[in-house]
Design a protein around this motif. Structure first.
Motif, PDB file in Angstrom:
ATOM      1  N   LEU A   1       0.836  -1.198   0.000  1.00 54.64           N
ATOM      2  CA  LEU A   1       0.000   0.000   0.000  1.00 54.64           C
ATOM      3  C   LEU A   1       0.873   1.251   0.000  1.00 54.64           C
ATOM      4  O   LEU A   1       0.616   2.200  -0.738  1.00 54.64           O
ATOM      5  CB  LEU A   1      -0.936   0.011   1.219  1.00 54.64           C
ATOM      6  CG  LEU A   1      -2.117  -0.958   1.165  1.00 54.64           C
ATOM      7  CD1 LEU A   1      -2.845  -0.977   2.495  1.00 54.64           C
ATOM      8  CD2 LEU A   1      -3.067  -0.594   0.033  1.00 54.64           C
ATOM      9  N   TYR A   2       1.919   1.243   0.820  1.00 52.38           N
ATOM     10  CA  TYR A   2       2.840   2.386   0.897  1.00 52.38           C
ATOM     11  C   TYR A   2       3.543   2.621  -0.444  1.00 52.38           C
ATOM     12  O   TYR A   2       3.661   3.751  -0.907  1.00 52.38           O
ATOM     13  CB  TYR A   2       3.868   2.159   2.006  1.00 52.38           C
ATOM     14  CG  TYR A   2       4.946   3.206   2.059  1.00 52.38           C
ATOM     15  CD1 TYR A   2       4.657   4.505   2.494  1.00 52.38           C
ATOM     16  CD2 TYR A   2       6.240   2.920   1.656  1.00 52.38           C
ATOM     17  CE1 TYR A   2       5.642   5.477   2.528  1.00 52.38           C
ATOM     18  CE2 TYR A   2       7.234   3.890   1.686  1.00 52.38           C
ATOM     19  CZ  TYR A   2       6.922   5.170   2.126  1.00 52.38           C
ATOM     20  OH  TYR A   2       7.903   6.132   2.148  1.00 52.38           O
ATOM     21  N   GLU A   3       3.989   1.539  -1.078  1.00 51.93           N
ATOM     22  CA  GLU A   3       4.705   1.644  -2.348  1.00 51.93           C
ATOM     23  C   GLU A   3       3.764   1.829  -3.542  1.00 51.93           C
ATOM     24  O   GLU A   3       4.222   2.001  -4.660  1.00 51.93           O
ATOM     25  CB  GLU A   3       5.560   0.386  -2.564  1.00 51.93           C
ATOM     26  CG  GLU A   3       6.678   0.242  -1.562  1.00 51.93           C
ATOM     27  CD  GLU A   3       7.406  -1.099  -1.643  1.00 51.93           C
ATOM     28  OE1 GLU A   3       6.952  -2.011  -2.389  1.00 51.93           O
ATOM     29  OE2 GLU A   3       8.421  -1.232  -0.956  1.00 51.93           O
ATOM     30  N   GLN A   4       2.467   1.740  -3.294  1.00 49.19           N
ATOM     31  CA  GLN A   4       1.437   1.831  -4.328  1.00 49.19           C
ATOM     32  C   GLN A   4       1.658   0.778  -5.413  1.00 49.19           C
ATOM     33  O   GLN A   4       1.531   1.039  -6.602  1.00 49.19           O
ATOM     34  CB  GLN A   4       1.385   3.246  -4.904  1.00 49.19           C
ATOM     35  CG  GLN A   4       1.013   4.269  -3.868  1.00 49.19           C
ATOM     36  CD  GLN A   4       0.914   5.664  -4.414  1.00 49.19           C
ATOM     37  OE1 GLN A   4       1.375   5.969  -5.509  1.00 49.19           O
ATOM     38  NE2 GLN A   4       0.286   6.540  -3.659  1.00 49.19           N
ATOM     39  N   ASP A   5       1.979  -0.430  -4.964  1.00 49.99           N
ATOM     40  CA  ASP A   5       2.259  -1.562  -5.850  1.00 49.99           C
ATOM     41  C   ASP A   5       1.015  -2.450  -5.929  1.00 49.99           C
ATOM     42  O   ASP A   5       0.820  -3.335  -5.101  1.00 49.99           O
ATOM     43  CB  ASP A   5       3.460  -2.338  -5.303  1.00 49.99           C
ATOM     44  CG  ASP A   5       3.839  -3.535  -6.160  1.00 49.99           C
ATOM     45  OD1 ASP A   5       3.089  -3.886  -7.101  1.00 49.99           O
ATOM     46  OD2 ASP A   5       4.888  -4.139  -5.872  1.00 49.99           O
ATOM     47  N   GLU A   6       0.187  -2.191  -6.916  1.00 48.22           N
ATOM     48  CA  GLU A   6      -1.067  -2.935  -7.042  1.00 48.22           C
ATOM     49  C   GLU A   6      -0.828  -4.415  -7.332  1.00 48.22           C
ATOM     50  O   GLU A   6      -1.499  -5.283  -6.778  1.00 48.22           O
ATOM     51  CB  GLU A   6      -1.967  -2.329  -8.113  1.00 48.22           C
ATOM     52  CG  GLU A   6      -3.296  -3.053  -8.188  1.00 48.22           C
ATOM     53  CD  GLU A   6      -4.403  -2.195  -8.749  1.00 48.22           C
ATOM     54  OE1 GLU A   6      -5.547  -2.671  -8.703  1.00 48.22           O
ATOM     55  OE2 GLU A   6      -4.152  -1.087  -9.225  1.00 48.22           O
ATOM     56  N   GLU A   7       0.124  -4.718  -8.189  1.00 45.98           N
ATOM     57  CA  GLU A   7       0.406  -6.117  -8.532  1.00 45.98           C
ATOM     58  C   GLU A   7       0.860  -6.895  -7.297  1.00 45.98           C
ATOM     59  O   GLU A   7       0.387  -7.998  -7.030  1.00 45.98           O
ATOM     60  CB  GLU A   7       1.468  -6.184  -9.624  1.00 45.98           C
ATOM     61  CG  GLU A   7       1.697  -7.591 -10.150  1.00 45.98           C
ATOM     62  CD  GLU A   7       2.715  -7.608 -11.291  1.00 45.98           C
ATOM     63  OE1 GLU A   7       3.451  -8.604 -11.381  1.00 45.98           O
ATOM     64  OE2 GLU A   7       2.762  -6.642 -12.077  1.00 45.98           O
ATOM     65  N   GLY A   8       1.774  -6.318  -6.525  1.00 43.12           N
ATOM     66  CA  GLY A   8       2.223  -6.956  -5.294  1.00 43.12           C
ATOM     67  C   GLY A   8       1.092  -7.111  -4.305  1.00 43.12           C
ATOM     68  O   GLY A   8       0.938  -8.159  -3.674  1.00 43.12           O
ATOM     69  N   TYR A   9       0.281  -6.069  -4.167  1.00 38.77           N
ATOM     70  CA  TYR A   9      -0.860  -6.101  -3.249  1.00 38.77           C
ATOM     71  C   TYR A   9      -1.818  -7.225  -3.617  1.00 38.77           C
ATOM     72  O   TYR A   9      -2.207  -8.022  -2.775  1.00 38.77           O
ATOM     73  CB  TYR A   9      -1.581  -4.748  -3.272  1.00 38.77           C
ATOM     74  CG  TYR A   9      -2.757  -4.654  -2.336  1.00 38.77           C
ATOM     75  CD1 TYR A   9      -2.572  -4.404  -0.986  1.00 38.77           C
ATOM     76  CD2 TYR A   9      -4.057  -4.814  -2.797  1.00 38.77           C
ATOM     77  CE1 TYR A   9      -3.650  -4.320  -0.124  1.00 38.77           C
ATOM     78  CE2 TYR A   9      -5.133  -4.730  -1.953  1.00 38.77           C
ATOM     79  CZ  TYR A   9      -4.929  -4.479  -0.601  1.00 38.77           C
ATOM     80  OH  TYR A   9      -6.000  -4.412   0.257  1.00 38.77           O
ATOM     81  N   MET A  10      -2.175  -7.311  -4.886  1.00 34.40           N
ATOM     82  CA  MET A  10      -3.137  -8.327  -5.323  1.00 34.40           C
ATOM     83  C   MET A  10      -2.567  -9.741  -5.205  1.00 34.40           C
ATOM     84  O   MET A  10      -3.321 -10.698  -5.043  1.00 34.40           O
ATOM     85  CB  MET A  10      -3.584  -8.041  -6.758  1.00 34.40           C
ATOM     86  CG  MET A  10      -4.406  -6.761  -6.910  1.00 34.40           C
ATOM     87  SD  MET A  10      -5.871  -6.693  -5.850  1.00 34.40           S
ATOM     88  CE  MET A  10      -6.846  -8.007  -6.558  1.00 34.40           C
ATOM     89  N   SER A  11      -1.240  -9.890  -5.234  1.00 34.96           N
ATOM     90  CA  SER A  11      -0.632 -11.214  -5.110  1.00 34.96           C
ATOM     91  C   SER A  11      -0.789 -11.807  -3.704  1.00 34.96           C
ATOM     92  O   SER A  11      -0.574 -13.000  -3.508  1.00 34.96           O
ATOM     93  CB  SER A  11       0.859 -11.155  -5.469  1.00 34.96           C
ATOM     94  OG  SER A  11       1.598 -10.505  -4.442  1.00 34.96           O
TER      95      SER A  11
END
Length: 172
Positions: free
Chosen positions: A87-97
């Motif tokens: 969330l902090y890095e705004q990494d949607e792909e990582g978040y969804m994984s």
């Protein structure tokens, strides 16, 4: 002559009144407004619809201390910390994984989590096809002083055996 004096007096009074209504900023006023006092800062942060400061946006989250956990609980806490990091890095792909295919999550939310205020014990139960873990958490989000209480649900598939990994199934 009296009319001229009355007109000049009236103009003088109007100028005095108008001048008194203007915002005069001298060096002292500029310094005072440039650096808010703690009470001014608190009222901005806690105000309804408050906009987070640039300083708040750059602060990384405070992660849950992983040294207190082991085994399945440690894996779950690592998922919680990974969620905050993505969330902090705004990494949607990582978040969804981090989520199971069955999770009702369609994308990364717009907020960032500053830290978890509290977390109930992680409860792990055995279901027919999965192991399920739950934990109630309270978190603070960047730019917001309100607490958000959520129930986090995690799954680990039995069919995957020793290779099974905990995943987030839902966040309510």
């Amino acid at each position: 002559m009296i009319r001229k004096f009355a007109l000049i007096s009236s103009l003088g009074i109007i100028l005095l009144i108008a001048g008194g209504c203007q915002n005069k900023t001298g060096p002292e006023d500029t310094q005072k407004s440039a650096v808010p006092t703690s009470s001014e800062h608190d009222s901005v942060e806690q105000g309804e619809g408050a906009v987070s400061s640039a300083q708040d946006k750059d602060v990384p989250p405070e992660y849950v201390n992983e040294s207190k956990y082991s085994g399945d609980e440690l894996a779950i806490v690592k998922l919680m910390n990974a969620r905050m990091r993505y969330l902090y890095e705004q990494d949607e792909e990582g978040y969804m994984s981090l989520f199971t295919a069955e999770a009702p999550v369609t994308g990364k939310p717009d907020y960032k989590v500053r830290h978890m205020i509290s977390m109930d014990e992680i409860t792990i139960t055995e279901q027919r096809n999965i192991y399920q873990a739950t934990a109630k958490v309270s978190e603070l989000r960047q730019g917001d002083e309100m607490e958000y209480n959520q129930m986090m649900v995690f799954w680990k598939k039995k069919a995957d055996g020793d290779a099974a990994q905990w995943m987030i199934a839902d966040i309510d």
